[in-house]
Design a protein around this motif. Structure first.
Motif, PDB file in Angstrom:
ATOM      1  N   PHE A 113       0.991  -1.294  -0.100  1.00 20.96           N
ATOM      2  CA  PHE A 113      -0.174  -0.005   0.059  1.00 20.96           C
ATOM      3  C   PHE A 113       0.776   1.361  -0.041  1.00 20.96           C
ATOM      4  O   PHE A 113       0.364   2.221  -0.559  1.00 20.96           O
ATOM      5  CB  PHE A 113      -1.011  -0.019   1.224  1.00 20.96           C
ATOM      6  CG  PHE A 113      -2.355  -0.816   0.571  1.00 20.96           C
ATOM      7  CD1 PHE A 113      -3.089   0.015   0.167  1.00 20.96           C
ATOM      8  CD2 PHE A 113      -2.653  -1.890   1.186  1.00 20.96           C
ATOM      9  CE1 PHE A 113      -4.332  -0.935  -0.279  1.00 20.96           C
ATOM     10  CE2 PHE A 113      -3.406  -2.808   0.862  1.00 20.96           C
ATOM     11  CZ  PHE A 113      -4.477  -2.272   0.164  1.00 20.96           C
ATOM     12  N   THR A 114       2.039   1.291   0.703  1.00 22.14           N
ATOM     13  CA  THR A 114       3.060   2.191   0.536  1.00 22.14           C
ATOM     14  C   THR A 114       3.258   2.771  -0.783  1.00 22.14           C
ATOM     15  O   THR A 114       3.285   3.793  -1.341  1.00 22.14           O
ATOM     16  CB  THR A 114       4.265   2.009   1.355  1.00 22.14           C
ATOM     17  OG1 THR A 114       3.960   2.073   2.703  1.00 22.14           O
ATOM     18  CG2 THR A 114       5.117   2.966   1.218  1.00 22.14           C
ATOM     19  N   VAL A 141       0.436   4.152  -2.611  1.00 21.05           N
ATOM     20  CA  VAL A 141       0.067   5.811  -2.258  1.00 21.05           C
ATOM     21  C   VAL A 141       1.262   6.197  -3.289  1.00 21.05           C
ATOM     22  O   VAL A 141       0.805   7.406  -3.443  1.00 21.05           O
ATOM     23  CB  VAL A 141       0.366   5.758  -0.444  1.00 21.05           C
ATOM     24  CG1 VAL A 141       0.614   7.286  -0.351  1.00 21.05           C
ATOM     25  CG2 VAL A 141      -0.637   5.228  -0.089  1.00 21.05           C
ATOM     26  N   ASN A 142       2.245   5.809  -3.319  1.00 22.34           N
ATOM     27  CA  ASN A 142       3.312   6.680  -4.283  1.00 22.34           C
ATOM     28  C   ASN A 142       2.940   6.809  -5.697  1.00 22.34           C
ATOM     29  O   ASN A 142       3.025   7.733  -6.196  1.00 22.34           O
ATOM     30  CB  ASN A 142       4.646   6.175  -4.207  1.00 22.34           C
ATOM     31  CG  ASN A 142       5.497   6.528  -2.665  1.00 22.34           C
ATOM     32  OD1 ASN A 142       5.199   7.555  -2.302  1.00 22.34           O
ATOM     33  ND2 ASN A 142       5.928   5.473  -2.142  1.00 22.34           N
ATOM     34  N   TRP A 179      -0.135   6.631  -6.614  1.00 19.75           N
ATOM     35  CA  TRP A 179      -1.422   7.568  -6.685  1.00 19.75           C
ATOM     36  C   TRP A 179      -0.754   9.161  -6.556  1.00 19.75           C
ATOM     37  O   TRP A 179      -1.239  10.192  -7.373  1.00 19.75           O
ATOM     38  CB  TRP A 179      -2.238   7.378  -5.394  1.00 19.75           C
ATOM     39  CG  TRP A 179      -3.353   8.324  -5.472  1.00 19.75           C
ATOM     40  CD1 TRP A 179      -3.571   9.411  -4.211  1.00 19.75           C
ATOM     41  CD2 TRP A 179      -4.460   8.732  -6.377  1.00 19.75           C
ATOM     42  NE1 TRP A 179      -4.481  10.270  -4.583  1.00 19.75           N
ATOM     43  CE2 TRP A 179      -5.126   9.654  -5.890  1.00 19.75           C
ATOM     44  CE3 TRP A 179      -4.782   7.838  -7.406  1.00 19.75           C
ATOM     45  CZ2 TRP A 179      -6.321  10.234  -6.536  1.00 19.75           C
ATOM     46  CZ3 TRP A 179      -5.984   8.416  -7.987  1.00 19.75           C
ATOM     47  CH2 TRP A 179      -6.576   9.513  -7.679  1.00 19.75           C
ATOM     48  N   ARG A 180       0.334   9.533  -5.617  1.00 17.18           N
ATOM     49  CA  ARG A 180       0.790  10.716  -5.662  1.00 17.18           C
ATOM     50  C   ARG A 180       1.379  11.058  -6.922  1.00 17.18           C
ATOM     51  O   ARG A 180       1.270  12.286  -7.455  1.00 17.18           O
ATOM     52  CB  ARG A 180       1.710  10.783  -4.779  1.00 17.18           C
ATOM     53  CG  ARG A 180       1.183  10.648  -3.178  1.00 17.18           C
ATOM     54  CD  ARG A 180       2.377  10.641  -2.186  1.00 17.18           C
ATOM     55  NE  ARG A 180       1.649  11.330  -1.039  1.00 17.18           N
ATOM     56  CZ  ARG A 180       2.405  11.123   0.153  1.00 17.18           C
ATOM     57  NH1 ARG A 180       3.943  10.894   0.011  1.00 17.18           N
ATOM     58  NH2 ARG A 180       2.015  11.719   1.416  1.00 17.18           N
TER      59      ARG A 180
END
Lengths: 189, 260
Positions: free
Chosen positions: A62-63, A66-67, A69-70
Motif C-alpha cells: 500500500f505504501t 500511495v506513491n 497515486w501521488r
C-alpha cells in the motif's frame, strides 16, 4: 521458479483485489484502477528483492500504491498547468502577454483601501480566534469547514466518536461566535 | 457586516495560507501507518495536523482506512483481466528493459552504414515501436522481435502533450536507423488504431494503421519509411481508426536533428 518470483505471485494474488479497491475508493474509474494497480505491482515486482521479509507485506504494497497515486496527482497537476498555459498562449500570443493574462485570471478590480484594510483585519481576527481554539477542536473545524468532511469521516480520522465530533463543533461554533460575532453575520460550521 | 457565506470562504483562505507554510507531505509509509493506527502518539498528532490542512492526504488516508478495514476484498466487478492474466501482464512488462520504459525514448537501431555508405536522415527507415502500459489478452505475437532486440537508447525524449510536459531534441547519428519507443500508461487504446504524423506546420504527412501488436507486452509495432516523414519535426498522434488528431488518445512532439 525463484523464491522472489513465488513471493511476488503470492503477494499479487493476495493483494490485487485490495489495491484495486483502494484506487476505487479514491474515486478512480475502473480502467484507471486497473492501470494504477498494474503500475503498483510492477514497482513491487522490481523491488521485491529489497523487501524486508520481517516487515508486514501488505502495508508495504500500500505504501507503493500511495506513491503511485501521488505520481498520478502530480501528473494531473502538470497537465492542468500545461493546458492553462496552452489556452493562454492561444489567447495571448507572446510570452509577456501570457504572463500578464495569467496574473489577471480570477482577479477583478482591486478593493478600495478601506475595504482591503477591513478584510485583512477580519482575516487576522479569524486566524487568532482559530489559534485560541484547543488543537483538536481547531482540526475538527478545518476538517468540517475546509474539507467538507462528514462527521463519520472526521471521527474516523481523529479516532473519536461521532458524538465527540459534534460536541467539538458545537463548542467551536459557540467560541467563534463570541469572538467573531462583529466580523461575521453567521458562523456556519 | 459581510455576506453570510464569508466565514467559510475566509476560513478556507486562512487554511490555504497555513498550508503553504506546511507544504511537506508525510511519507507514504506514515500515511499507511496512520491509516492502520500504528503510529506513535506524537507522530499521529503531527499527521492529524497535516491532514487537517491537506485534502489530498486526507482523501488518501480515508481510502486506505476503508480498504484496509474492509478485510477480505471481493473481486471488483467489471475488471478487464482476471488475476492470473494481470499477473502475467506485470511480468511481461517487467521483462521490457527498464531504460526503455520511458515516456518516449529514441532508440538507436543497429548501424547499417558499414559497407553501405551513410544514409541521410531523410532516407533512413524509421521504426516506431509503441509500448503502451496496457495489454490485451489474446493472440498476436510480436512478428518482428528483431526490431526490438539490440536497440540501445540514444536519447530520452519527453512528450510535449504527455505527462512529462516538456520537449527535447534528439540528435540522430548519420548512418543509423531511427527507432522510437513510446511507453504510454493510462490511455486505453482501441483494437483499431492509427498513428498520424504531422510536420512542424501541423500538416498531416502520414497516417498508418497499427497492424502488428503484442497484446501481452503492450507493444505496438509500426514500420515507416523515413522518406515519408518530415526531417525536422514530427508530432505523433495515436488515434482510433478514422479519427482526427484532435480526437487523439495520446500525442507526442519531437524535434529530430541530423548529427552535425
Amino acid at each position: 521458479m525463484h523464491d522472489s518470483d513465488e513471493l511476488f505471485d503470492t503477494l499479487f494474488r493476495e493483494n490485487r483485489c485490495a489495491v484495486l479497491h483502494y484506487f476505487r475508493n479514491l474515486g478512480c474509474a475502473l480502467e484507471e484502477c486497473e492501470d494504477l494497480t498494474q503500475e503498483t505491482f510492477f514497482r513491487v515486482y522490481r523491488s521485491i528483492n529489497s523487501l524486508d521479509q520481517v516487515k508486514a507485506q501488505r502495508p508495504w504494497i500500500f505504501t507503493v500504491a500511495v506513491n503511485v497515486w501521488r505520481n498520478r496527482l502530480r501528473e494531473g497537476s502538470a497537465k492542468k498547468r500545461a493546458a492553462l498555459l496552452s489556452s493562454l498562449e492561444e489567447v495571448g500570443g507572446d510570452r509577456q502577454e501570457v504572463v500578464s493574462v495569467a496574473e489577471q485570471v480570477g482577479s477583478s478590480s482591486p478593493p478600495a483601501p478601506l475595504d482591503f484594510a477591513l478584510a485583512e483585519e477580519r482575516k487576522e481576527q479569524l486566524r487568532d480566534a482559530l489559534t485560541r481554539l484547543p488543537v483538536r477542536m481547531r482540526r475538527t473545524v478545518r476538517f468540517r469547514v475546509d474539507q467538507d468532511l462528514k462527521y463519520q469521516e472526521i471521527a474516523e480520522l481523529m479516532n473519536v466518536s461521532i458524538d465527540t465530533v459534534k460536541t467539538q463543533l458545537f463548542q467551536a461554533r459557540r467560541r467563534l461566535k463570541e469572538e467573531l460575532g462583529s466580523y461575521f453575520e453567521r458562523i456556519e460550521i | 457586516m459581510t455576506e453570510p457565506e464569508d466565514f467559510k470562504e475566509e476560513l478556507r483562505t486562512v487554511v490555504k495560507e497555513e498550508f503553504r507554510a506546511d507544504q511537506a507531505h508525510p511519507s507514504a509509509e506514515d500515511l499507511v501507518a496512520f491509516a492502520q493506527r500504528e503510529l506513535s502518539e506524537d507522530r499521529t498528532s503531527d499527521l492529524e495536523e497535516h491532514l487537517s490542512l491537506c485534502r489530498d492526504c486526507t482523501v488518501q488516508v480515508l481510502a486506505l482506512r476503508k480498504t484496509l478495514e474492509e478485510g477480505e476484498q471481493p473481486e471488483v466487478p467489471g475488471v478487464r483481466n482476471s488475476t492470473e492474466q494481470a499477473l502475467a501482464g506485470v511480468k511481461r512488462r517487467a521483462a521490457i528493459p527498464e531504460d526503455s520504459a520511458e515516456q518516449l525514448t529514441g532508440i538507436q537501431t543497429p548501424d547499417r552504414s558499414a559497407g553501405k555508405g551513410f544514409l541521410s536522415l531523410a532516407k533512413v527507415a524509421a521504426v516506431l515501436v509503441t509500448a503502451v502500459g496496457l495489454f490485451w489478452i489474446g493472440a498476436d505475437l510480436l512478428q518482428r522481435p528483431d526490431l526490438v532486440v539490440d536497440l540501445e537508447p540514444i536519447a530520452s525524449l519527453t512528450t510535449r502533450n504527455g505527462t512529462a510536459g516538456s520537449e527535447e531534441t534528439a540528435r540522430v547519428p548519420e548512418g543509423r536507423d531511427l527507432g522510437l519507443r513510446i511507453y504510454r500508461r493510462g490511455i486505453h487504446l482501441p483494437e483499431v488504431l492509427e498513428v498520424i504524423f504531422q510536420d512542424s506546420q501541423g500538416r498531416e504527412v502520414l497516417r498508418r494503421p497499427v497492424e502488428n501488436r503484442e497484446p501481452a507486452l503492450g507493444l505496438i509495432l509500426l514500420e515507416i519509411e523515413a522518406e515519408a516523414l518530415p526531417a525536422d519535426a514530427w508530432e505523433i498522434f495515436l488515434v482510433p481508426e478514422g479519427k482526427r488528431e484532435d480526437q487523439a488518445l495520446g500525442s507526442y512532439a519531437m524535434i529530430v536533428e541530423s548529427k552535425d
